[in-house]
Design a protein around this motif. Structure first.
Motif: not given
Ligand SMILES: [Zn+2]
Ligand SMILES: [Zn+2]
Lengths: 254, 389
Positions: B160-187
């Motif tokens: 559905t539209d609602e399932q994919v719409l957030f690829l436009s910004d907030i899903f990748p944005t939240g994801h990149m934020a976590a990637e940028n946080a340099d997360i390790d296992e015990n963090d």
């Protein structure tokens, strides 16, 4: 004009009164200012013998009204101090040089720059540029109230893959010149393209008035021209807000 | 066509504007089927973002069907269903070639304006001020999409539209934020702001292997969502001291990574936050760096601060000494959306995540103005608004 390649030519044309010798950034900036100043004063001197009164330069009454400030500006450009400068209204820089890094070899970029169609598109934000014949272009800048100002340029230095330089005849209504240089950038970064533009304002403030009247901001002219060239070369098009919809209508300027 | 337009502080209108067309050869025009209001649209709504003009079409989270393509478009044709990233990227410059799409060198027609303020111009964005491109946004019936072979991602499944719409910004944005946080296992990862970007950052931090995620907000239903969907420990900053609680949770070390998913309009409490608000009103300050201050104070020594929240200008009382002396790494930037589209669409298609969980309001475009208000006031449990033109 001595203003075109400040970094290299500043050394050569520097006024004897300057005691600066280093190549620190600050020195370069001051050197550049000095070169601009010297060029304008030189121009003023030549003008007195070869050109007659400023009124013949064109532009009419609007430009004429600026006459009063001439001597002040000449002094300001030659020997003003920082505190003096701070009390003066900001003047439009008349000589500007800026670089951008573009994907491609110096040879291929030179070729594209020299394509009349590309050249007209690069300068499209500033003037209508139409080829007259080999190396000669007619420039028309549209001012407010349907007033136009125009001139012709001829290419005077042309070294494929390296540099192209053009200028107006000295009796042009707003004498100016430009040059573009292509140099390899480090690593995979392509080519450094450096564009210089210099306007010789006839009689100092007279020319400044013309620049203002036609809203010619050399710094912006150069910056945007380089952006347009880079976008055209790298992505095949110049980004545009043409026909961009808004509550103001269609396009960017409405 | 009808569009939501900006007319100044807290003044959004439904207006009739010209329909966009293909202008450049790589353009496409889409008929928008769904479009969302973003937290960062509230910065525009508050009049915080410079170089907005009255009548600008808002919106940068659109999807729809392709109705027209330019002569050089190769990958799309009429009828294709696409989600459009908010970052406009040429795909050919040095930055695009290095996957740094939001820093594209060629897509901002007003690059000179951006350069004067910032030194360099980032990519053009949809509906987000003239300094950042001036492009009409996607809260409208139709949208012109430049570089159509680079941005839009085709949706070929029956999601559905609602399932994919957030690829436009907030899903990748939240994801990149976590990637940028340099997360390790015990963090331990602390996330300030449980709006939609915060929610996706929480989920992605979990996916990237964080031992524990702590979510900080003051809105009960947002904290509830973080607990329920993100398995996060939550802190209501109006009830308890954030620093004390984070030290409790981490044995005094502080969170290894901190994510500021709030940005410039942080609510904040206390004297300094009030002073920020006053300065902002007097135009002495552009941004209220409340969250940045707190995150720097709480962050573990040598930890990482990731900033997906949008800031627009200058900020006072920025704790540059603590930042330096604690050896904190800061990573930030607008999202390189194009980098994440493929992998994150796979995650949705394989059923690992259903981004539609953030949607609380799904309404016709006409109700846009009142929903800006609802979203801004966090009334009616509003977390994410989807509009249908
Ligand atoms: Zn957004
Ligand atoms: Zn690019």
């Amino acid at each position: 004009m001595a203003t075109l390649e400040p970094q290299n030519e500043a050394e050569r044309h520097r006024d004897g009164t300057s005691s600066e010798t280093g190549r620190l950034p600050g020195t370069l900036i001051r050197g550049g200012q000095l070169v601009v100043g010297t060029a304008l004063v030189d121009y003023g001197r030549r003008q007195r013998s070869s050109r007659g009164t400023a009124a013949t330069v064109g532009g009419g009454a609007l430009i004429f009204s600026a006459l009063g400030g001439m001597s002040r500006v000449k002094r300001a450009l030659t020997d003003r101090t920082d505190s003096e400068r701070a009390t003066e209204p900001e003047r439009r820089e008349t000589a500007v040089r800026r670089s951008i890094t573009v994907d491609g070899t110096p040879e291929s970029l030179y070729e594209q720059w020299r394509d009349p169609e590309t050249f007209a598109e690069i300068m499209g934000h500033f003037a209508e540029v139409t080829p007259v014949d080999e190396g000669r272009f007619r420039w028309t800048v549209h001012g407010p109230y349907g007033r136009d100002i125009g001139w012709e340029t001829s290419v005077v230095v042309d070294e494929p893959g390296e540099i192209c330089r053009w200028e107006t005849p000295t009796d042009a209504v707003l004498p100016n010149e430009g040059a573009v240089r292509f140099e390899e950038a480090p690593g995979d970064r392509g080519t450094v393209v450096t564009l210089s533009v210099a306007f010789e304002p006839p009689g100092g403030t007279l020319g400044s008035a013309a620049l203002e009247q036609f809203d010619i901001v050399p710094k912006k002219l150069v910056g945007v021209a380089l952006d347009r060239f880079k976008s055209l070369v790298e992505s095949g098009e110049v980004p545009t807000l043409d026909r961009n919809p808004s509550g103001r209508g269609s396009g960017d300027t409405v | 066509m009808r569009a939501l337009t900006w007319h100044g502080k807290q003044d959004v209108r439904v207006e009739e504007v010209p329909r966009p067309e293909v202008v450049n050869p790589t353009d496409a025009v889409i008929e928008v089927t769904a479009t969302a209001i973003c937290g960062s649209d509230l910065h525009l709504y508050h009049g915080r973002v410079p170089s907005m003009r009255e009548g600008d079409v808002l919106g940068h989270e659109p999807m729809g069907r392709v109705v027209e393509v330019g002569e050089d478009v190769e990958t799309l044709e009429e009828g294709d269903r696409v989600v459009v990233p908010f970052t406009i990227s040429c795909g050919a410059c040095w930055f695009c070639e290095h996957d740094l799409y939001s820093l594209c060198d060629n897509s901002n027609p007003n690059a000179e304006l951006a350069r004067e303020t910032m030194g360099h111009s980032p990519a053009g964005l949809f509906g987000y001020s003239h300094m950042l491109g001036g492009y009409a946004g996607g809260q409208a019936e139709y949208l012109r999409v430049p570089y159509a072979d680079v941005g839009p991602v085709k949706i070929e499944s029956d999601l559905t539209d609602e399932q994919v719409l957030f690829l436009s910004d907030i899903f990748p944005t939240g994801h990149m934020a976590a990637e940028n946080a340099d997360i390790d296992e015990n963090d331990t990862v602390a996330v300030w702001g449980c709006g939609p970007v915060g929610q996706f950052a929480i989920q992605s931090a979990d996916l990237l292997g964080a031992d524990r995620v702590v979510a900080i907000d003051r809105v009960p239903e947002r904290l509830e969502m973080a607990r329920e969907h993100g398995d996060a420990v939550t802190i209501d900053y109006e009830d308890e001291d954030v620093y004390d609680r984070l030290m409790d949770l981490t044995g005094g070390r502080g969170p290894d990574s901190c994510i500021d998913a709030v940005g410039t309009d942080a609510h904040g409490t206390g004297v300094v936050a009030t002073s920020d608000r006053v300065k902002q009103r007097l135009l002495l300050e552009d941004d209220r760096p409340t969250v940045l201050r707190e995150a720097i104070r709480c962050c573990r020594k040598g930890g990482t601060l990731s900033v997906p929240g949008v800031y627009v200008g200058r900020a006072d009382n920025f704790p540059v000494g603590p930042l330096m002396n604690k050896g904190i790494t800061v990573k930030t930037g607008q999202t390189h959306v194009q980098r994440y589209l493929g992998p994150l669409l796979d995650q949705i298609e394989s059923g690992n995540i259903d981004p539609s969980f953030v949607v609380t309001h799904d309404e016709p475009l006409e109700r846009g103005p009142e929903l800006y208000e609802t979203f801004n006031d966090k009334e009616d449990d509003c977390i994410k608004v989807v509009l249908r033109p």
